[in-house]
Design an enzyme around this catalytic site. Sequence first.
Site, PDB file in Angstrom:
ATOM      1  N   ASP A 258      50.807  41.351  38.812  1.00 54.46           N
ATOM      2  CA  ASP A 258      50.257  42.167  39.897  1.00 54.46           C
ATOM      3  C   ASP A 258      49.014  42.937  39.446  1.00 54.46           C
ATOM      4  OD1 ASP A 258      50.148  43.191  42.447  1.00 54.46           O
ATOM      5  OD2 ASP A 258      51.671  44.725  42.121  1.00 54.46           O
TER       6      ASP A 258
ATOM      7  N   ASN B 256      45.609  42.070  40.525  1.00 55.05           N
ATOM      8  CA  ASN B 256      44.344  41.316  40.560  1.00 55.05           C
ATOM      9  C   ASN B 256      43.348  41.922  41.552  1.00 55.05           C
ATOM     10  OD1 ASN B 256      45.630  39.545  38.880  1.00 55.05           O
ATOM     11  ND2 ASN B 256      45.876  37.915  40.394  1.00 55.05           N
TER      12      ASN B 256
ATOM     13  N   TRP C  10      41.899  45.172  40.301  1.00 59.41           N
ATOM     14  CA  TRP C  10      40.999  44.872  39.177  1.00 59.41           C
ATOM     15  C   TRP C  10      39.619  44.481  39.713  1.00 59.41           C
ATOM     16  CZ3 TRP C  10      38.175  40.790  37.156  1.00 59.41           C
ATOM     17  CH2 TRP C  10      37.873  40.853  35.784  1.00 59.41           C
TER      18      TRP C  10
ATOM     19  N   SER D 183      54.011  35.048  46.843  1.00 63.81           N
ATOM     20  CA  SER D 183      55.321  35.327  47.440  1.00 63.81           C
ATOM     21  C   SER D 183      55.377  34.854  48.891  1.00 63.81           C
ATOM     22  CB  SER D 183      55.607  36.837  47.386  1.00 63.81           C
ATOM     23  OG  SER D 183      54.874  37.520  48.383  1.00 63.81           O
TER      24      SER D 183
ATOM     25  N   GLU E 132      55.857  36.631  51.219  1.00 57.43           N
ATOM     26  CA  GLU E 132      55.226  37.695  52.004  1.00 57.43           C
ATOM     27  C   GLU E 132      53.698  37.676  51.885  1.00 57.43           C
ATOM     28  OE1 GLU E 132      58.013  38.291  50.006  1.00 57.43           O
ATOM     29  OE2 GLU E 132      59.211  38.105  51.823  1.00 57.43           O
ATOM     30  N   ASN E 133      53.183  36.964  50.904  1.00 60.48           N
ATOM     31  CA  ASN E 133      51.734  36.976  50.684  1.00 60.48           C
ATOM     32  C   ASN E 133      50.932  36.243  51.768  1.00 60.48           C
ATOM     33  OD1 ASN E 133      52.060  36.941  47.047  1.00 60.48           O
ATOM     34  ND2 ASN E 133      51.621  38.671  48.393  1.00 60.48           N
TER      35      ASN E 133
HETATM   36  C1  IPE Z   1      54.140  40.520  44.188  1.00 63.94           C
HETATM   37  O1  IPE Z   1      52.978  41.268  44.308  1.00 63.94           O
HETATM   38  C2  IPE Z   1      53.859  39.065  44.353  1.00 63.94           C
HETATM   39  C3  IPE Z   1      53.095  38.422  43.289  1.00 63.94           C
HETATM   40  C4  IPE Z   1      52.737  38.985  42.164  1.00 63.94           C
HETATM   41  C5  IPE Z   1      52.767  37.043  43.514  1.00 63.94           C
HETATM   42  P1  IPE Z   1      52.535  41.917  45.703  1.00 63.94           P
HETATM   43  O2  IPE Z   1      51.261  42.613  45.457  1.00 63.94           O
HETATM   44  O3  IPE Z   1      52.543  40.898  46.775  1.00 63.94           O
HETATM   45  O4  IPE Z   1      53.712  42.943  45.997  1.00 63.94           O
HETATM   46  P2  IPE Z   1      53.709  44.265  46.889  1.00 63.94           P
HETATM   47  O5  IPE Z   1      53.188  43.899  48.240  1.00 63.94           O
HETATM   48  O6  IPE Z   1      52.839  45.263  46.206  1.00 63.94           O
HETATM   49  O7  IPE Z   1      55.142  44.706  46.909  1.00 63.94           O
HETATM   50  C1  IPE Z   2      48.825  39.848  42.403  1.00 64.71           C
HETATM   51  O1  IPE Z   2      47.732  40.659  42.558  1.00 64.71           O
HETATM   52  C2  IPE Z   2      48.539  38.424  42.774  1.00 64.71           C
HETATM   53  C3  IPE Z   2      49.141  38.004  44.047  1.00 64.71           C
HETATM   54  C4  IPE Z   2      49.993  38.675  44.771  1.00 64.71           C
HETATM   55  C5  IPE Z   2      48.740  36.699  44.554  1.00 64.71           C
HETATM   56  P1  IPE Z   2      47.443  41.405  43.932  1.00 64.71           P
HETATM   57  O2  IPE Z   2      46.569  40.533  44.760  1.00 64.71           O
HETATM   58  O3  IPE Z   2      48.691  41.822  44.590  1.00 64.71           O
HETATM   59  O4  IPE Z   2      46.620  42.670  43.445  1.00 64.71           O
HETATM   60  P2  IPE Z   2      46.741  44.157  43.985  1.00 64.71           P
HETATM   61  O5  IPE Z   2      48.174  44.547  43.911  1.00 64.71           O
HETATM   62  O6  IPE Z   2      46.253  44.141  45.394  1.00 64.71           O
HETATM   63  O7  IPE Z   2      45.884  44.954  43.077  1.00 64.71           O
HETATM   64 MG    MG Z   3      49.819  43.485  44.472  1.00 66.99          MG
END
Ligand code: IPE
Ligand code: IPE
Ligand code: MG
Length: 243
Positions: A21, A23, A26, A66, A68-69
């Site tokens: 988590d 990215n 960053w 996920s 949910e993504n």
């Molecule tokens: C969890 O991160 C899923 C992955 C790392 C692929 P998220 O960024 O989606 O989780 P939440 O929304 O902060 O709980």
């Molecule tokens: C995790 O990084 C990667 C995925 C969920 C695909 P994020 O995209 O959730 O990064 P933040 O949490 O918004 O910083």
């Molecule tokens: Mg995240």
Amino acid sequence: MTGKPEQADRAGPCHVAVIMDGNGRWAQMRGRPRLFGHHAGARRVREIVEACPANGVKYLTIFAFSTENWKRTQTEVAGLMKLFRRYIQSEARDLHASGVRVRFIGDRVKLEAKLVTLMDELELLTSGNDRVHLTVAINYGGRDEVTRAAKRLAYEVEQGRLSHKDVDAETLSRFLDTHVLPDPDLVIRTSGEARISNFLLWQSAYSEYEFVDTLWPDFSAEEFGKVIQSYTRRERRYGGVKA
Ligand code: IPE
Ligand code: IPE
Ligand code: MG
């Protein structure tokens, strides 16, 4: 599989799972689009995979996308899917040469056909490897996985191949995407968030958790090694008392 007493005796974790988590943040910190962070994050994966043997880690499972993504913008979702395709294409040969066995977990039905084909090919290509077992979770959700498992189990009962009387935790776990993997000993989440976000809900019942503030694109092999070291000082009891 459920309950892995053999791992409790090991000094280090046999199976490490990582919620990669941070990215987006960053990239944001650098004034760049979120996908820039995802590309930087993807580049970290190889370093962590390569650090596994020296740290005694046989199984590494990483959360890439996920269930949910899908709520994210179309641009981000499409960019991630393209990144997964490109990543598999560019890394397949090296992963195979390094003795990495790659598996994917999650529901493939919603994924585009060309990505699924690449996933299948990589699984097949690396199926004889045993140095490190890398499992990548794409369109994965713990609740979704258990629901799909329950559905398949119910079908077996409906077809008369299984009696409801024989359903126990071991039976259910055989229907999970992770059925060939041991349960994770250690789950690491980067970026300072202290939640599971639907990752390996069933399998992590007795896992140790480590939440680190580092954003995933900055998470180095050195820090990975330190987290593994700190795990060896923990005492796992599985509901029992100290021996
Ligand atoms: C969890 O991160 C899923 C992955 C790392 C692929 P998220 O960024 O989606 O989780 P939440 O929304 O902060 O709980
Ligand atoms: C995790 O990084 C990667 C995925 C969920 C695909 P994020 O995209 O959730 O990064 P933040 O949490 O918004 O910083
Ligand atoms: Mg995240």
